[in-house]
Design a protein around this motif. Structure first.
Motif, short mmCIF file in Angstrom:
data_model
loop_
_atom_site.label_atom_id
_atom_site.label_comp_id
_atom_site.label_asym_id
_atom_site.label_seq_id
_atom_site.Cartn_x
_atom_site.Cartn_y
_atom_site.Cartn_z
N GLU A 174 30.63 38.00 43.26
CA GLU A 174 32.38 38.24 43.84
C GLU A 174 32.53 39.83 43.57
N LEU A 175 31.86 40.55 42.72
CA LEU A 175 32.05 41.89 42.74
C LEU A 175 31.36 42.55 44.22
N ALA A 176 30.44 42.17 44.40
CA ALA A 176 29.67 42.72 45.69
C ALA A 176 30.59 42.56 46.95
N PHE A 177 31.49 41.33 46.95
CA PHE A 177 31.97 41.15 48.14
C PHE A 177 33.53 40.99 48.27
N SER A 178 33.96 42.03 47.29
CA SER A 178 35.43 41.86 47.37
C SER A 178 36.15 43.26 47.85
N SER A 179 37.61 43.11 47.91
CA SER A 179 38.34 44.37 48.30
C SER A 179 38.18 45.23 47.16
N PRO A 180 38.18 46.60 47.30
CA PRO A 180 38.62 47.65 46.16
C PRO A 180 39.46 46.96 45.04
N ASP A 181 40.59 46.47 45.31
CA ASP A 181 41.53 46.25 43.93
C ASP A 181 40.97 45.09 43.38
N HIS A 182 40.53 44.08 43.83
CA HIS A 182 39.77 42.96 43.35
C HIS A 182 38.46 43.24 42.65
N GLN B 217 36.91 32.84 47.73
CA GLN B 217 36.45 32.56 49.30
C GLN B 217 37.30 33.60 50.19
N GLN B 218 38.51 33.83 49.92
CA GLN B 218 39.20 34.73 50.66
C GLN B 218 38.68 35.99 50.64
N GLU B 219 38.38 36.48 49.32
CA GLU B 219 37.82 38.09 49.26
C GLU B 219 36.53 37.98 49.88
N TYR B 220 35.64 37.09 49.82
CA TYR B 220 34.34 36.99 50.54
C TYR B 220 34.40 36.78 52.13
N ARG B 221 35.41 36.00 52.50
CA ARG B 221 35.25 35.89 53.98
C ARG B 221 36.01 36.98 54.47
N ASP B 222 36.91 37.87 53.83
CA ASP B 222 37.53 39.09 54.59
C ASP B 222 36.52 40.01 54.45
#
Length: 248
Positions: free
Chosen positions: A160-168, A197-202
């Motif tokens: 999750e850390l590697a594939f998220s937006s800066p805020d998340h 899933q949204q963070e990863y997809r985005d």
């Protein structure tokens, strides 16, 4: 990847260098979104709002089922945790594993990118499997047992850390920084799979969509997959260094 580690130094000197690497990485993880990040995030959120709720629910269910299956499936083999190695030895072994996984992911991305829409779509679950297998191997390299549930949660947080937006990403980083296996929830029931899933997809949407372009899909798929594994590997090394230096 991180900057080159020192050679022929004492264990204490190496750990001092590693502390500096972790400090720089921490600053990066907690940095506020750039103007570009905010702009692209705004576009992605508009797209997300335009997608019907039933589609969101379906994608979340598929992502959860697939990721749970990889993480807790009975057929998932985990390596024995390595014992008696210094942090330097673990870092060097981890770098070799990441190199091999990068190559595997690049080949897989090139093949699926050359095969048109259906094969490019198949790249999604295959690539997740490659990433999570790498995380299990890295856990063992740094002395953690992958069959322990708390370590599987940690692996999920690394993903999750590697594939998220800066805020998340900043929120997930704080969870990892304060990690205590003893306080880990006993199940995935409270985990926010939709956010996951949204963070990863985005994060991967734009790059992976380019894989569908005729002719250039193969090289794009190879380069993108290489970069995704490189990012995951670099984040994971620093996260495990952080745990090592904190004594957990």
């Amino acid at each position: 990847m991180t900057s080159g580690p020192p050679v022929f130094v004492s264990e204490t000197a190496y750990e001092h260098w590693a502390q500096g690497e972790v400090a720089r990485w921490r600053e990066k993880m907690l940095a506020p979104p750039s103007r570009w990040n905010r702009a692209t995030r705004g576009v992605q959120q508009k797209i997300t709002r335009a997608i019907p709720e039933k589609v969101h629910q379906a994608v979340t269910a598929v992502m959860e089922k697939m990721t749970r299956g990889i993480l807790v499936g009975a057929d998932f083999t985990t390596a024995e945790p390595l014992e008696g190695l210094s942090l330097e030895a673990r870092d060097r072994r981890a770098a070799e594993f990441i190199k091999n996984y990068r190559t595997t992911a690049a080949v897989e991305g090139g093949v699926t990118g050359a095969g048109g829409f259906l094969m490019a779509a198949a790249d999604f679950p295959i690539l997740i499997g490659i990433k999570i297998k790498l995380l299990f191997d890295l856990a063992a390299i740094y002395g953690h047992a992958g069959e322990v549930f708390a370590e599987r949660v940690f692996i999920l947080r690394l993903f999750e850390l590697a594939f998220s937006s800066p805020d998340h990403r900043a929120d997930v980083f704080r969870m990892i920084e304060a990690w205590d296996p003893a306080t880990c929830p006993p199940s995935f029931e409270g985990f926010d799979w939709r956010k996951f899933q949204q963070e990863y997809r985005d994060y991967i949407d734009l790059a992976k969509l380019a894989q569908l372009i005729p002719v250039v899909g193969a090289p794009i798929g190879a380069v993108v997959n290489w970069g995704l594994l490189d990012r995951l590997g670099a984040y994971s090394i620093n996260a495990y260094r952080m745990r090592w230096l904190a004594g957990c």
